[in-house]
Design a protein around this motif. Sequence first.
Motif, PDB file in Angstrom:
ATOM      1  N   UNK A 229     -11.188  -4.785  14.735  1.00 42.43           N
ATOM      2  CA  UNK A 229     -11.849  -6.178  14.135  1.00 42.43           C
ATOM      3  C   UNK A 229     -10.769  -7.315  14.821  1.00 42.43           C
ATOM      4  N   UNK A 230     -11.676  -8.332  14.611  1.00 42.23           N
ATOM      5  CA  UNK A 230     -11.217  -9.723  15.147  1.00 42.23           C
ATOM      6  C   UNK A 230     -11.199 -10.964  14.686  1.00 42.23           C
ATOM      7  N   UNK A 262      -2.044 -14.425   7.715  1.00 37.59           N
ATOM      8  CA  UNK A 262      -3.200 -13.688   8.563  1.00 37.59           C
ATOM      9  C   UNK A 262      -2.995 -13.601   9.282  1.00 37.59           C
ATOM     10  N   UNK A 263      -3.347 -14.855  10.024  1.00 35.14           N
ATOM     11  CA  UNK A 263      -2.963 -15.348  11.630  1.00 35.14           C
ATOM     12  C   UNK A 263      -1.969 -14.730  12.211  1.00 35.14           C
ATOM     13  N   UNK A 264      -1.003 -14.354  11.560  1.00 40.51           N
ATOM     14  CA  UNK A 264       0.633 -14.105  12.264  1.00 40.51           C
ATOM     15  C   UNK A 264      -0.171 -12.661  12.992  1.00 40.51           C
ATOM     16  N   UNK A 265      -0.854 -11.890  12.632  1.00 38.29           N
ATOM     17  CA  UNK A 265      -1.449 -10.376  12.317  1.00 38.29           C
ATOM     18  C   UNK A 265      -1.918 -10.794  14.390  1.00 38.29           C
ATOM     19  N   UNK A 266      -1.548 -10.159  14.948  1.00 40.28           N
ATOM     20  CA  UNK A 266      -2.113  -9.268  16.333  1.00 40.28           C
ATOM     21  C   UNK A 266      -3.473  -8.849  16.612  1.00 40.28           C
ATOM     22  N   UNK A 267      -3.786  -9.114  17.231  1.00 41.10           N
ATOM     23  CA  UNK A 267      -5.430  -8.802  16.953  1.00 41.10           C
ATOM     24  C   UNK A 267      -6.536  -9.737  16.385  1.00 41.10           C
ATOM     25  N   UNK A 268      -6.031 -10.377  15.124  1.00 41.21           N
ATOM     26  CA  UNK A 268      -6.547 -11.213  13.918  1.00 41.21           C
ATOM     27  C   UNK A 268      -7.219 -12.170  15.129  1.00 41.21           C
ATOM     28  N   UNK A 269      -8.228 -12.606  15.598  1.00 35.75           N
ATOM     29  CA  UNK A 269      -8.211 -13.693  16.767  1.00 35.75           C
ATOM     30  C   UNK A 269      -8.969 -15.267  15.977  1.00 35.75           C
ATOM     31  N   UNK A 270      -9.808 -14.359  14.783  1.00 35.46           N
ATOM     32  CA  UNK A 270     -10.795 -15.526  13.468  1.00 35.46           C
ATOM     33  C   UNK A 270     -10.221 -15.254  12.344  1.00 35.46           C
ATOM     34  N   UNK A 271     -10.176 -16.413  11.969  1.00 35.49           N
ATOM     35  CA  UNK A 271     -10.326 -16.610  10.561  1.00 35.49           C
ATOM     36  C   UNK A 271     -10.813 -17.372   9.593  1.00 35.49           C
ATOM     37  N   UNK A 272     -11.657 -17.178   8.725  1.00 34.58           N
ATOM     38  CA  UNK A 272     -13.028 -17.610   7.848  1.00 34.58           C
ATOM     39  C   UNK A 272     -12.613 -17.729   6.502  1.00 34.58           C
ATOM     40  N   UNK A 273     -13.262 -18.052   5.757  1.00 33.72           N
ATOM     41  CA  UNK A 273     -12.666 -18.199   3.811  1.00 33.72           C
ATOM     42  C   UNK A 273     -14.723 -18.912   3.336  1.00 33.72           C
ATOM     43  N   UNK A 293      -5.542 -22.917  14.639  1.00 39.11           N
ATOM     44  CA  UNK A 293      -6.478 -22.204  15.842  1.00 39.11           C
ATOM     45  C   UNK A 293      -6.947 -21.297  15.243  1.00 39.11           C
ATOM     46  N   UNK A 294      -6.368 -20.833  15.134  1.00 44.88           N
ATOM     47  CA  UNK A 294      -7.849 -18.973  14.488  1.00 44.88           C
ATOM     48  C   UNK A 294      -8.652 -19.198  13.507  1.00 44.88           C
ATOM     49  N   UNK A 295      -8.181 -20.638  12.785  1.00 43.93           N
ATOM     50  CA  UNK A 295      -8.993 -20.726  11.159  1.00 43.93           C
ATOM     51  C   UNK A 295     -10.229 -21.641  12.102  1.00 43.93           C
ATOM     52  N   UNK A 296     -11.525 -20.798  11.881  1.00 50.52           N
ATOM     53  CA  UNK A 296     -12.918 -21.123  12.439  1.00 50.52           C
ATOM     54  C   UNK A 296     -13.333 -22.568  11.871  1.00 50.52           C
ATOM     55  N   UNK A 297     -13.511 -23.734  12.606  1.00 50.04           N
ATOM     56  CA  UNK A 297     -14.655 -25.356  12.602  1.00 50.04           C
ATOM     57  C   UNK A 297     -15.375 -25.090  11.232  1.00 50.04           C
ATOM     58  N   UNK A 298     -15.285 -24.468  10.623  1.00 52.10           N
ATOM     59  CA  UNK A 298     -17.071 -23.960   9.980  1.00 52.10           C
ATOM     60  C   UNK A 298     -16.276 -24.220   7.953  1.00 52.10           C
ATOM     61  N   UNK A 299     -17.012 -24.738   7.283  1.00 57.09           N
ATOM     62  CA  UNK A 299     -16.886 -24.550   6.169  1.00 57.09           C
ATOM     63  C   UNK A 299     -17.860 -24.843   5.274  1.00 57.09           C
ATOM     64  N   UNK A 300     -17.780 -23.716   4.506  1.00 52.73           N
ATOM     65  CA  UNK A 300     -18.905 -23.736   2.799  1.00 52.73           C
ATOM     66  C   UNK A 300     -18.231 -24.326   1.899  1.00 52.73           C
ATOM     67  N   UNK A 301     -18.873 -25.463   1.783  1.00 50.95           N
ATOM     68  CA  UNK A 301     -18.096 -26.264   0.531  1.00 50.95           C
ATOM     69  C   UNK A 301     -19.601 -26.657  -0.682  1.00 50.95           C
TER      70      UNK A 301
END
Length: 476
Positions: A229-230, A262-273, A293-301
Motif C-alpha cells: 500500500x502506498x 504515519x509519514x515516517x513509515x517507509x513505503x507510505x508516500x501519500x496520506x489523506x484524512x 509533503x506526504x499529506x495530499x493537498x486536498x481537504x474535505x471540510x
Amino acid sequence: MSSQSPRDINASRDIEAPVIAKASDTASDITNAKKLFIKTYGCQMNVYDSERMADVLSPIGYTAVDTPEDADLVVLNTCHIREKAAEKVYSELGRVRKMKEAKEAEGRGEMTVAVAGCVAQAEGEEIMRRAPVVDMVLGPQTYHKLPEMVAKVARAQGEVLETEFDTLEKFDGLPTSRDPKGFSAFLTIQEGCDKFCTFCVVPYTRGAEVSRSVDQIIAEARDLAKKGVREITLIGQNVNAYEADAPDGSGKWGLGALIRHVALIGGIDRIRFTTSHPRDMDDDLIKTLGDEPKLMPYLHLPIQAGSNKVLRAMNRGHTYAEYKELIAKIRAARPDIALSGDFIVGFPGETDADFEDTMKCVEEIGYGSSFSFKYSVRPGTPGATMPRQVDENVKSERLKRLQDLLYRQQTEFNHSLIGRTLNVLVEGVGRDGGQLFGRSPYLQGTHFDGDESLIGTIVPVTITGAGRNSLTGELA
Ligand code: SAH
Ligand code: SF4
Ligand code: F3S
C-alpha cells in the motif's frame, strides 16, 4: 463520507483451494471453503468495515466472491444517513431472498443472510420483523464477534441480533493483519460522533467519539505498507477530533502528530484524512497540512449551509464568517489545497434568503469537488420534528441550482490543471482497457498511456484533458 453508490468488496483470490479451519468456539467444527459476498453502502467507514469483516472471516474458511448467487454468507453493510439509503436495504433483501430460495431449492447448499452497518444499528428489530430471510443483524461495533455469530446461526440457534456499543473492543478483536485490495487503503482511526448535528443519525448509529490507540494505528499502517500500500486515508466520522495518549507518555496526540508519525513509515508516500469538522481543525493540523509533503493537498471540510441561522439550527457550532476565516488560514498554510464540501438544502426553516447564503458561500469559497443533498427527515433526530419543513419541490429546485454551480466549479478546477504535471498513483488498467488508471493528488481519476509495470507506482503525468469527473494526460 458521502458516496452512496454501493461498492462490492471482492477480494479476488485466484485459487479456490479448500480451506480447513475451525469455527472459533467449536473446536471440532471442520469447515470447507465457504463463499462470502459483502455489499457495501454508505461512507468510507463502511468500506473499511467490510474489508475487516472479510479479514475476520478468512481464518474460518470464508473467501470473498463478487457475486451473491452462490455465496454461503451474504452481508449487506448498510447506511442510514438518508431515507433512500435506508430503504435500499429492504429492496435488496427481496432480491437476496429469491437467490437464497433458488440456491436451496437447487441443492446448492444454504445461504446465511446478515445485515450489518448503520441500518442494523438503528432498526435491528424492525429488520428481523420485516425481512424473515435475515439470519443475523449486527451493529458496526460488533464485527469482531462475526465468527461466533456465524457459528451460532450454523448451530440453528435461531436469529442473532448484536448491537452492542464497544468500539475499542471491536478494534482489539479484529486481526492486526489485513488483506488490502490495492495500493490505496482506508484506515479507521476514530469512530463515532459527539456533535449531534440536528439532521444526522450518525451519533445514534455509531455511538460516541472514540479514538484508537497510536500503537494500533501505526501497526496497521506498517502492515499495509509491507503489503504494497502506498497511500493511506485516515478515516473517522470526525477524524480531526482524534485524540489519544502519546506512546512515549508525553501527553496527548491529535491528528497532526499522528499524521507526522504515519509519514515516517517507509513505503507510505501519500496520506489523506477524512471527514473533518470545521470545529476541530486545530492549528497543529493546519501547520501539518503546510509542512508534511506526504499529506495530499486536498481537504474535505463540510459546511452544509451558508446561513448563520441555518447553521445554528443544525447545531454545527460555528458561523459562516468563522468557516471563511478558517479556510483563509488553511489556504495560507497550503496554497495549492483544493477544498471539498458537503451541502444540505431544504433544512427546516431554510428560506430563499438562507439558500442564497449557501450559494454565496460556494461562490466565495470555491470548491474542487462536493457532495450535495436534499434534507432527508431522519426519525429520532431533532430536525425531524422542527417546524417549517421545506416542500420537496422547493428542495429539488434549490439542489438543482446549487449543483449547477458546484459542478461548474468542479469542471473549472479540473480544467485549470491542464498543462500541469501531477503525480498519479497508478491503480490499474482503465475500465475500457488499454490505458492506465490512477488518482491525482486531488483524487480525480486520471487516464493515460503507459506500461502495466507502472501499476502500484507514483508517476508524473502531464494533464492534457479534463472533464467534470476525470482527467486525461501523458506520462511526463
Ligand atoms: N461527519 C461528517 C458527515 C457525515 S454524514 C461531517 O460532519 O461533515 C455525510 C454527509 O451526509 C453530511 O455531511 C451531510 O451533508 C449529509 N447528511 C447527513 N444527514 C443528512 C440528512 N438527514 N439529510 C441529508 N443529508 C444528510
Ligand atoms: Fe453527523 Fe454532524 Fe456528527 Fe458529522 S458532525 S457525523 S454531520 S452529527
Ligand atoms: Fe451511512 Fe453510517 Fe456512514 S449512516 S454515511 S454508513 S456512518
